[in-house]
Design a protein around this motif. Structure first.
Motif, PDB file in Angstrom:
ATOM      1  N   UNK A  97     -15.095   5.936   6.469  1.00  0.00           N
ATOM      2  CA  UNK A  97     -15.486   5.477   5.136  1.00  0.00           C
ATOM      3  C   UNK A  97     -16.703   4.574   5.274  1.00  0.00           C
ATOM      4  N   UNK A  98     -17.737   4.879   4.512  1.00  0.00           N
ATOM      5  CA  UNK A  98     -18.972   4.099   4.568  1.00  0.00           C
ATOM      6  C   UNK A  98     -18.866   2.924   3.602  1.00  0.00           C
ATOM      7  N   UNK A  99     -18.697   1.758   4.152  1.00  0.00           N
ATOM      8  CA  UNK A  99     -18.685   0.500   3.393  1.00  0.00           C
ATOM      9  C   UNK A  99     -19.382  -0.530   4.273  1.00  0.00           C
ATOM     10  N   UNK A 100     -20.716  -0.520   4.257  1.00  0.00           N
ATOM     11  CA  UNK A 100     -21.487  -1.294   5.235  1.00  0.00           C
ATOM     12  C   UNK A 100     -21.243  -2.798   5.179  1.00  0.00           C
ATOM     13  N   UNK A 101     -21.264  -3.380   6.371  1.00  0.00           N
ATOM     14  CA  UNK A 101     -21.137  -4.829   6.518  1.00  0.00           C
ATOM     15  C   UNK A 101     -22.229  -5.316   7.451  1.00  0.00           C
ATOM     16  N   UNK A 102     -22.604  -6.570   7.272  1.00  0.00           N
ATOM     17  CA  UNK A 102     -23.512  -7.238   8.199  1.00  0.00           C
ATOM     18  C   UNK A 102     -22.713  -8.356   8.841  1.00  0.00           C
ATOM     19  N   UNK A 103     -22.745  -8.396  10.181  1.00  0.00           N
ATOM     20  CA  UNK A 103     -22.111  -9.491  10.907  1.00  0.00           C
ATOM     21  C   UNK A 103     -23.214 -10.370  11.480  1.00  0.00           C
ATOM     22  N   UNK A 104     -22.974 -11.679  11.451  1.00  0.00           N
ATOM     23  CA  UNK A 104     -23.967 -12.629  11.931  1.00  0.00           C
ATOM     24  C   UNK A 104     -23.279 -13.754  12.687  1.00  0.00           C
ATOM     25  N   UNK A 105     -23.950 -14.230  13.708  1.00  0.00           N
ATOM     26  CA  UNK A 105     -23.484 -15.393  14.463  1.00  0.00           C
ATOM     27  C   UNK A 105     -24.689 -16.274  14.746  1.00  0.00           C
ATOM     28  N   UNK A 106     -24.550 -17.549  14.464  1.00  0.00           N
ATOM     29  CA  UNK A 106     -25.601 -18.525  14.728  1.00  0.00           C
ATOM     30  C   UNK A 106     -24.946 -19.705  15.424  1.00  0.00           C
ATOM     31  N   UNK A 107     -25.558 -20.180  16.498  1.00  0.00           N
ATOM     32  CA  UNK A 107     -24.990 -21.334  17.165  1.00  0.00           C
ATOM     33  C   UNK A 107     -25.643 -21.633  18.483  1.00  0.00           C
ATOM     34  N   UNK A 108     -24.840 -22.238  19.368  1.00  0.00           N
ATOM     35  CA  UNK A 108     -25.337 -22.621  20.683  1.00  0.00           C
ATOM     36  C   UNK A 108     -24.335 -22.227  21.754  1.00  0.00           C
ATOM     37  N   UNK A 109     -24.843 -22.062  22.960  1.00  0.00           N
ATOM     38  CA  UNK A 109     -23.989 -21.815  24.128  1.00  0.00           C
ATOM     39  C   UNK A 109     -24.623 -22.534  25.308  1.00  0.00           C
TER      40      UNK A 109
END
Length: 137
Positions: A97-109
Motif C-alpha cells: 500500500x502506497x502511503x508515503x512517509x518521511x523519516x528524519x533524525x537530527x542530533x549528535x553522536x
C-alpha cells in the motif's frame, strides 16, 4: 548579599527552578533529554498524505527519552556509530500500500552532528529499512 540570595543565583544559573522542589540531580534524572548522553536524537515520522508528524526524543548512554524502545534503538545506533543509514535492514514483509512517509533524525553522536532524512513508500518499509526499531513509534 545574603546566603539565600547567593543560593538563588546559583540555582538560577544551573537552570533549576527553586519552586519545583527538585534537587539538581533529580531534575536531570527527570528530563527526557540528557545533555550528558553519548548520542541524542529528535526522531520524526511524517505521513506525507495528511502531513501528521509523530516525534520522539532518544538519548543513548544513558538510554532513555520518549522513544518506546530506547535500549534496542541505542544498541543499533551504537553498532552503526550513530549513523542510521548504516543500520542493517530488518527482513520481513510489508504491504504494498502506497502511503508515503518521511523519516528524519537530527542530533549528535559522540560530539558530532548527525542528520538523516529519507522518504519511504509506507511506515512499515521505513521501519524495516532502518533496522526495525529506531522509527518504530
Amino acid at each position: 548579599m545574603s546566603k539565600r540570595s547567593k543560593r538563588l543565583i546559583v540555582v538560577a544559573a544551573l537552570g533549576v527552578v527553586p519552586l519545583s522542589g527538585l534537587t539538581p540531580s533529580a531534575a536531570v534524572a527527570e528530563t527526557p533529554w540528557d545533555k550528558r548522553a553519548l548520542g541524542k536524537f529528535v526522531l520524526k515520522v511524517t505521513d506525507l498524505g495528511d502531513h501528521r508528524t509523530r516525534t520522539v526524543l532518544l538519548n543513548c548512554v544513558p538510554d532513555g527519552g520518549t522513544h518506546p524502545a530506547p535500549r534496542r534503538a541505542c544498541h543499533q545506533l551504537r553498532q552503526a556509530h550513530g549513523r542510521i543509514a548504516r543500520i542493517p535492514a530488518e527482513p520481513g514483509p510489508c504491504t504494498h500500500i502506497y502511503r508515503p512517509v518521511r523519516v528524519e533524525a537530527f542530533g549528535t553522536w559522540a560530539g558530532g552532528s548527525r542528520a538523516y532524512s529519507r522518504q519511504f513508500a509506507n511506515h512499515c518499509v521505513a521501519v524495516r529499512r532502518t533496522g526495525g526499531v529506531v522509527f518504530r513509534f
